[in-house]
Design a protein around this motif. Structure first.
Motif, PDB file in Angstrom:
ATOM      1  N   UNK A  14      66.769  38.888 107.354  1.00 29.49           N
ATOM      2  CA  UNK A  14      66.738  38.535 105.934  1.00 29.49           C
ATOM      3  C   UNK A  14      66.105  37.162 105.701  1.00 29.49           C
ATOM      4  N   UNK A  15      66.290  36.230 106.620  1.00 30.39           N
ATOM      5  CA  UNK A  15      65.751  34.877 106.444  1.00 30.39           C
ATOM      6  C   UNK A  15      64.245  34.798 106.663  1.00 30.39           C
ATOM      7  N   UNK A  16      63.629  35.875 107.096  1.00 32.46           N
ATOM      8  CA  UNK A  16      62.222  35.842 107.483  1.00 32.46           C
ATOM      9  C   UNK A  16      61.292  35.881 106.272  1.00 32.46           C
ATOM     10  N   UNK A  17      60.391  34.908 106.188  1.00 35.50           N
ATOM     11  CA  UNK A  17      59.359  34.912 105.163  1.00 35.50           C
ATOM     12  C   UNK A  17      59.931  34.935 103.760  1.00 35.50           C
ATOM     13  N   UNK A  18      59.482  35.914 102.954  1.00 40.90           N
ATOM     14  CA  UNK A  18      60.034  36.119 101.618  1.00 40.90           C
ATOM     15  C   UNK A  18      61.239  37.042 101.758  1.00 40.90           C
ATOM     16  N   UNK A  19      62.429  36.481 101.643  1.00 41.64           N
ATOM     17  CA  UNK A  19      63.659  37.197 101.954  1.00 41.64           C
ATOM     18  C   UNK A  19      63.783  38.490 101.153  1.00 41.64           C
ATOM     19  N   UNK A  20      64.265  39.537 101.837  1.00 38.58           N
ATOM     20  CA  UNK A  20      64.511  40.819 101.201  1.00 38.58           C
ATOM     21  C   UNK A  20      65.915  41.293 101.589  1.00 38.58           C
ATOM     22  N   UNK A  21      66.555  42.128 100.746  1.00 38.82           N
ATOM     23  CA  UNK A  21      67.902  42.595 101.075  1.00 38.82           C
ATOM     24  C   UNK A  21      67.893  43.611 102.203  1.00 38.82           C
ATOM     25  N   UNK A  22      68.986  43.681 102.967  1.00 36.44           N
ATOM     26  CA  UNK A  22      69.065  44.677 104.040  1.00 36.44           C
ATOM     27  C   UNK A  22      69.383  46.058 103.472  1.00 36.44           C
ATOM     28  N   UNK A  23      68.913  47.087 104.164  1.00 39.32           N
ATOM     29  CA  UNK A  23      69.202  48.468 103.794  1.00 39.32           C
ATOM     30  C   UNK A  23      69.794  49.193 104.999  1.00 39.32           C
ATOM     31  N   UNK A  24      70.827  50.021 104.793  1.00 44.68           N
ATOM     32  CA  UNK A  24      71.390  50.778 105.907  1.00 44.68           C
ATOM     33  C   UNK A  24      70.512  51.973 106.282  1.00 44.68           C
ATOM     34  N   UNK A  25      70.858  52.616 107.377  1.00 46.17           N
ATOM     35  CA  UNK A  25      70.103  53.772 107.837  1.00 46.17           C
ATOM     36  C   UNK A  25      70.523  55.067 107.184  1.00 46.17           C
ATOM     37  N   UNK A  26      71.430  55.015 106.207  1.00 52.25           N
ATOM     38  CA  UNK A  26      71.855  56.193 105.473  1.00 52.25           C
ATOM     39  C   UNK A  26      71.939  55.829 103.997  1.00 52.25           C
ATOM     40  N   UNK A  27      71.999  56.855 103.142  1.00 52.83           N
ATOM     41  CA  UNK A  27      71.981  56.624 101.698  1.00 52.83           C
ATOM     42  C   UNK A  27      73.352  56.187 101.196  1.00 52.83           C
ATOM     43  N   UNK A  28      73.379  55.082 100.441  1.00 55.14           N
ATOM     44  CA  UNK A  28      74.555  54.672  99.682  1.00 55.14           C
ATOM     45  C   UNK A  28      74.148  54.641  98.217  1.00 55.14           C
ATOM     46  N   UNK A  29      74.827  55.431  97.411  1.00 57.47           N
ATOM     47  CA  UNK A  29      74.490  55.482  95.997  1.00 57.47           C
ATOM     48  C   UNK A  29      75.259  56.574  95.295  1.00 57.47           C
ATOM     49  N   UNK A  30      74.875  56.828  94.061  1.00 57.89           N
ATOM     50  CA  UNK A  30      75.575  57.806  93.248  1.00 57.89           C
ATOM     51  C   UNK A  30      75.502  59.196  93.872  1.00 57.89           C
ATOM     52  N   UNK A  31      76.646  59.869  93.946  1.00 57.77           N
ATOM     53  CA  UNK A  31      76.686  61.217  94.486  1.00 57.77           C
ATOM     54  C   UNK A  31      76.511  61.300  95.978  1.00 57.77           C
ATOM     55  N   UNK A  32      76.641  60.180  96.662  1.00 58.78           N
ATOM     56  CA  UNK A  32      76.418  60.178  98.114  1.00 58.78           C
ATOM     57  C   UNK A  32      77.439  61.067  98.825  1.00 58.78           C
ATOM     58  N   UNK A  33      77.030  61.706  99.923  1.00 52.66           N
ATOM     59  CA  UNK A  33      77.991  62.440 100.732  1.00 52.66           C
ATOM     60  C   UNK A  33      78.882  61.477 101.497  1.00 52.66           C
ATOM     61  N   UNK A  34      79.855  62.024 102.197  1.00 50.18           N
ATOM     62  CA  UNK A  34      80.686  61.180 103.045  1.00 50.18           C
ATOM     63  C   UNK A  34      79.798  60.387 103.993  1.00 50.18           C
ATOM     64  N   UNK A  35      80.020  59.080 104.044  1.00 55.12           N
ATOM     65  CA  UNK A  35      79.166  58.226 104.866  1.00 55.12           C
ATOM     66  C   UNK A  35      79.318  58.582 106.340  1.00 55.12           C
TER      67      UNK A  35
END
Length: 626
Positions: free
Chosen positions: A597-618
């Motif tokens: 995250x600290x590299x260059x122009x910082x960007x937020x981390x994203x997981x390897x699975x979907x988190x959001x509305x209607x998501x299945x069991x993680x």
């Protein structure tokens, strides 16, 4: 001299099925287990041996207590919450990893006990108390000074990262101090030294590293990585160093008297090193030549030092099981990426990818880099790739694909479309002759959709910020709409285009910009949090020192510097949730995203699975802790 590059891992048949997770139980040892419904095996990945990370956030009506569901916990684990030894929940907590204790005072002391197969385990660590809704981690700014060109400077707390530096199971901060005369590479002038601290959550400073006069200070010069590379249970910290760098024990690297700064303040001569530092003491454990060497400055695109000193860094599970260090140079023209293993106190170079090598020259890899990078298993083989702007490098160091759409300021790799197996990729372009936005398949670089070229599009975000659309939404600074995974306009553009964080009680993500957190609504955004008196970093990028899942349950904390630079102020959500997800620190795509995250122009981390509305069991991760 740096050791010779080793051979890459064999290149196996590619599948877009993600192998980073097992839906069934977590692992306690690093043995391959088959993933249901696929051929092949999912290899357990090394992660941190974390404590329960209990946090208590005080509100007007009581305390929200949150804790980690570890990747090494059983699937059916339950929890009891204790205040000063007295249980406060009526029955074990099974459907979440938080508990609201109504009417409790701000100083209430909590622990959590896991319940495994009906048997209650021992007490966790005591809760970190956010009595005012936040916790301050005290800081001691370095002393300022004056550069040879007569410019006085002081210090500001800049980008931070977290890792367990001393092996006690708690995360510690690694903080970069930047002088107020730090420069973009395009700007001439001397800068003060870059200083990096290791700091416990209580403010105890473990060490201070001074990178010295021969490391210029600015957003593109020092990208540090904090991670347990050798699996000994304590993180190391890797950085580019030079003559005059002083480690956390006061030991000098290289020549103490050398001054390689030019009249314009650039450092375009002298040796360049890569150093691995001990996380607990800051001692330099090993130093090698930085790869690649700068060589002829003008060969990188200009003669004054703008393009030659553009650096990126990351961490990747190139063998699918253990982390490797990624250090890179260049993205406007030539790009070189070096992958390193740190094992047994020794650096070994796994491979080097060079766009100017005989293998890659003329294939369209030059000039494709962004101001950051992303790491993830894009082709479903269980090993990580490096997505480097409009191109990707395979786990074995070979070029995987190039979209030939050139440089951009922002990029997002994640499971953006839950209906499509595997990962998706969104980026923006800086050139007015390239597509303003692109949505790509990161397995092969195929462009799924794009917007017409328009301008230097300097911002872009991908996150599920609205429950009214399936999957993640994407938007950019040059557009007036928020768009879905097919590129269709779905409504008005959000009020900010910088960062995102999971903050409230639902899995839809929130907008993080400057010193506030907002909830996207189709009509107008709603303010959920305003930090004060705090400051954001990196100018118009307006990023926090750090944002990520560092305490409590899976929701993300936001860490800003106080405006006087005397503390890092940690905010954690006061909102209950019924969504139960394993700590994101044990999702290795998210964890490596937090590291870069600290590299260059910082960007937020994203997981390897979907988190959001209607998501299945993680899914549950296949991991082991040293």
């Amino acid at each position: 001299m740096a050791p010779a590059a080793g051979n890459g891992a064999p290149h196996h048949a590619r599948r877009r099925t993600r192998l980073g997770f097992l839906m069934a139980g977590a692992l306690a040892a690093a043995s391959p287990l088959p993933l249901s419904g696929t051929a092949g095996a999912a290899t357990a990945r090394q992660v941190e041996a974390l404590d329960r990370g209990v946090v208590s956030v005080h509100t007007d009506s009581g305390n929200l207590v949150g804790w980690r569901w570890l990747g090494t916990d059983p699937d059916n684990v339950a929890f009891n919450v204790y205040r000063a030894g007295t249980k406060v929940n009526s029955s074990p907590v099974t459907n979440s990893t938080n508990f609201f204790h109504p009417g409790a005072p701000e100083q209430a002391d909590y622990t959590v006990r896991a319940v495994v197969n009906g048997v209650e385990q021992g007490d966790s660590v005591h809760a970190v108390q956010l009595r005012a809704g936040y916790k301050d981690v005290p800081l001691s700014p370095p002393a300022g000074g004056t550069t040879p060109d007569g410019v006085a400077y002081t210090y500001e707390a800049n980008d931070a990262s977290v890792a367990d530096l001393d092996g006690d199971g708690a995360l510690d901060f690694v903080l970069k101090w930047q002088p107020t005369n730090a420069k973009d590479n395009s700007q001439s002038g001397c800068t003060g030294n870059t200083v990096v601290d290791g700091i416990r959550l209580d403010g105890t400073r473990l060490w201070r590293i001074d990178l010295g006069r021969n490391i210029r200070s600015g957003a593109h010069y020092t990208q540090f990585q904090a991670y347990d590379y050798d699996g000994d249970g304590r993180a190391e910290v890797a950085m580019k160093t030079a003559d005059g760098t002083v480690d956390g024990r006061g030991t000098m690297i290289g020549s103490a008297s050398a001054d390689h700064r030019s009249a314009g303040g650039y450092v375009l001569s002298g040796p360049e090193y890569l150093t691995m530092f001990d996380g607990a003491t800051g001692a330099a454990l090993g130093t090698v030549d930085y790869v690649p060497a700068r060589g002829t400055v003008s060969s990188w695109g200009d003669s004054y030092g703008n393009r030659v000193d553009r650096f990126l860094a990351g961490t990747a599970y190139l063998d699918g099981a253990r982390p490797s260090l990624i250090m890179a140079r260049g993205y406007y023209t030539r790009t070189v990426i070096a992958a390193w293993d740190w094992r047994g106190g020794v650096f070994t170079r796994r491979w080097t990818f060079d766009t100017s090598s005989s293998t890659n020259a003329g294939r369209g890899f030059d000039g494709q880099g962004s101001h950051s990078l992303s790491v993830g298993d894009v082709d479903g083989d269980g090993r990580d790739e490096i997505v480097y702007g409009a191109m990707a490098v395979d786990d074995n160091g070979s070029g995987l694909w190039t979209a030939r759409t050139g440089h951009g300021d922002a990029q997002h790799l994640g499971d953006l479309d839950p209906a499509d197996p595997g990962l998706e990729y969104f980026k923006v372009s800086e050139s007015s002759s390239q597509p303003a936005e692109l949505y790509l398949d990161p397995a092969n670089g195929a462009v799924k959709w794009q917007l017409a070229a328009c301008c230097d599009n300097g911002r872009g975000v991908a996150a599920d910020i609205w429950a009214g659309n399936d999957g993640a939404e994407v938007w950019s600074a040059s557009d007036t709409s928020v768009r879905d995974e097919a590129g269709a306009a779905k409504g008005r553009e959000p009020s900010s285009v910088n960062f995102a964080a999971w903050w409230d009680g639902v899995p839809v993500r929130e907008l993080l910009d400057g010193t506030h957190v907002d909830k996207y609504r189709p009509s107008s955004d709603t303010r959920l949090l305003t930090g004060a008196p705090v400051s954001s970093n990196n100018g118009t990028k307006a990023t926090p020192a750090l944002s990520g899942d560092i305490l409590g349950d899976w929701r993300e904390e936001v860490v800003w510097r106080t405006s006087d630079n005397r503390a890092l102020r940690i905010y954690s959500t006061p909102h209950e949730t019924s969504t139960k997800i394993t700590t994101l620190l044990h999702d290795t795509m998210y964890r490596t995203g937090l590291a870069w995250q600290n590299t260059g122009y910082n960007q937020p981390p994203h997981p390897g699975f979907f988190i959001g509305n209607g998501m299945p069991t993680a899914p549950r991760p296949a991991v082991y802790a040293p």
